[in-house]
Design a protein around this motif. Structure first.
Motif, short mmCIF file in Angstrom:
data_model
loop_
_atom_site.label_atom_id
_atom_site.label_comp_id
_atom_site.label_asym_id
_atom_site.label_seq_id
_atom_site.Cartn_x
_atom_site.Cartn_y
_atom_site.Cartn_z
N MET A 90 0.88 -1.07 0.02
CA MET A 90 -0.07 0.03 0.04
C MET A 90 0.91 1.27 -0.05
SD MET A 90 -3.22 0.94 2.54
CE MET A 90 -4.28 -0.09 1.87
N LEU A 91 0.47 2.13 -0.94
CA LEU A 91 1.22 3.41 -0.91
C LEU A 91 0.73 4.51 0.24
CD1 LEU A 91 1.08 4.21 -4.63
CD2 LEU A 91 2.86 3.25 -3.41
N SER A 92 1.67 5.42 0.60
CA SER A 92 1.29 6.38 1.36
C SER A 92 2.04 7.62 1.13
CB SER A 92 2.15 5.79 2.91
OG SER A 92 1.90 4.89 3.29
N PHE A 93 1.06 8.80 1.23
CA PHE A 93 1.62 10.27 0.85
C PHE A 93 1.10 10.92 2.02
CE2 PHE A 93 -0.08 7.92 -2.99
CZ PHE A 93 0.92 8.05 -3.71
N VAL A 94 2.11 11.89 2.21
CA VAL A 94 2.13 12.90 3.05
C VAL A 94 1.25 14.21 2.34
CG1 VAL A 94 3.28 14.69 4.72
CG2 VAL A 94 4.21 12.21 4.29
N VAL A 95 0.38 14.55 2.59
CA VAL A 95 -0.34 15.70 1.93
C VAL A 95 -0.64 17.01 2.79
CG1 VAL A 95 -1.41 14.31 0.39
CG2 VAL A 95 -2.56 14.69 2.40
N ASP A 96 -0.91 18.18 2.12
CA ASP A 96 -1.27 19.29 2.99
C ASP A 96 -2.44 19.55 2.63
OD1 ASP A 96 -1.78 20.22 0.50
OD2 ASP A 96 -0.12 21.87 0.47
N THR A 97 -3.28 20.43 3.44
CA THR A 97 -4.47 20.86 3.59
C THR A 97 -5.20 20.99 2.17
OG1 THR A 97 -4.21 21.80 5.74
CG2 THR A 97 -6.31 22.21 4.50
N ASN A 98 -4.37 21.68 1.00
CA ASN A 98 -4.89 21.94 -0.06
C ASN A 98 -5.43 20.45 -0.76
OD1 ASN A 98 -4.68 24.62 -0.11
ND2 ASN A 98 -2.56 24.61 -0.40
N VAL A 99 -4.51 19.58 -0.50
CA VAL A 99 -4.94 18.32 -1.42
C VAL A 99 -6.12 17.58 -0.47
CG1 VAL A 99 -4.04 16.00 -1.47
CG2 VAL A 99 -2.37 17.82 -1.91
N LEU A 100 -6.27 17.88 0.88
CA LEU A 100 -7.36 16.99 1.39
C LEU A 100 -8.70 17.76 0.76
CD1 LEU A 100 -6.19 16.63 5.01
CD2 LEU A 100 -6.20 14.93 3.17
N ILE A 101 -8.59 19.26 0.65
CA ILE A 101 -9.55 19.94 0.26
C ILE A 101 -10.08 19.41 -0.85
CG2 ILE A 101 -10.58 22.17 -0.50
CD1 ILE A 101 -8.91 23.46 1.88
N THR A 102 -9.33 19.14 -1.98
CA THR A 102 -9.96 18.47 -3.23
C THR A 102 -10.43 17.21 -3.29
OG1 THR A 102 -8.01 17.17 -3.67
CG2 THR A 102 -7.83 19.43 -4.52
N LEU A 103 -10.65 16.48 -2.09
CA LEU A 103 -11.37 15.33 -1.90
C LEU A 103 -12.84 15.77 -1.78
CD1 LEU A 103 -9.21 13.57 0.59
CD2 LEU A 103 -9.42 13.00 -1.57
N PHE A 104 -13.28 17.13 -1.50
CA PHE A 104 -14.85 17.38 -1.37
C PHE A 104 -15.14 17.68 -2.76
CE2 PHE A 104 -12.74 18.09 2.70
CZ PHE A 104 -13.76 17.86 3.68
N TRP A 105 -14.31 17.96 -3.82
CA TRP A 105 -14.90 18.15 -5.21
C TRP A 105 -15.29 16.72 -5.90
CZ3 TRP A 105 -12.61 21.77 -2.83
CH2 TRP A 105 -12.42 23.27 -3.03
N LYS A 106 -16.48 16.76 -6.43
CA LYS A 106 -16.90 15.29 -6.74
C LYS A 106 -16.14 14.84 -8.08
CE LYS A 106 -21.58 16.42 -5.23
NZ LYS A 106 -23.03 16.74 -5.45
N ASP A 107 -15.64 15.71 -9.04
CA ASP A 107 -14.98 15.07 -9.90
C ASP A 107 -13.40 15.41 -9.79
OD1 ASP A 107 -17.29 14.27 -11.12
OD2 ASP A 107 -17.55 16.59 -12.14
N SER A 108 -12.97 15.42 -8.75
CA SER A 108 -11.46 15.34 -8.73
C SER A 108 -10.73 14.08 -8.96
CB SER A 108 -11.10 16.09 -7.33
OG SER A 108 -11.18 15.16 -6.09
N SER A 109 -9.74 14.04 -9.31
CA SER A 109 -8.81 12.90 -9.56
C SER A 109 -8.56 12.33 -8.06
CB SER A 109 -7.53 13.13 -10.42
OG SER A 109 -8.07 13.67 -11.74
N THR A 110 -8.16 13.22 -7.36
CA THR A 110 -7.79 12.95 -5.81
C THR A 110 -8.84 12.31 -5.25
OG1 THR A 110 -6.42 14.96 -5.86
CG2 THR A 110 -6.62 13.95 -3.80
N ARG A 111 -10.02 12.57 -5.44
CA ARG A 111 -11.26 11.88 -4.78
C ARG A 111 -11.42 10.68 -5.44
NH1 ARG A 111 -17.20 14.44 -3.52
NH2 ARG A 111 -18.13 12.54 -2.51
N LYS A 112 -11.41 10.31 -6.71
CA LYS A 112 -11.56 9.29 -7.28
C LYS A 112 -10.18 8.26 -6.61
CE LYS A 112 -13.47 11.01 -11.17
NZ LYS A 112 -13.38 11.63 -12.74
#
Length: 70
Positions: free
Chosen positions: A1-23
């Protein structure tokens, strides 16, 4: 399993329905690490995030709860 350290901006993109990060997040094939204050920032800007993402308070809270579980 991969692990990533992310900042708040990356976490915020999880709220966008069509974001690649969310997918990617929904695949559950990796683990995210972020400073604890990132959740505080998300809470602080919740109104703006909900407005820009076009989501309800219920949807926002669900995603935020999922972030806490990771």
């Amino acid at each position: 399993m991969l692990s990533f350290v992310v900042d708040t901006n990356v976490l915020i993109t999880l709220f966008w329905k069509d974001s690649s990060t969310r997918k990617l997040f929904l695949t559950r094939k990796f683990v995210l690490f972020s400073p604890e204050y990132a959740l505080e920032e998300i809470k602080k800007y919740s109104s703006e995030i909900k407005e820009k993402a076009g989501i309800s308070t219920k949807e926002f809270n669900k995603i935020r709860e999922d972030l806490v579980k990771i």
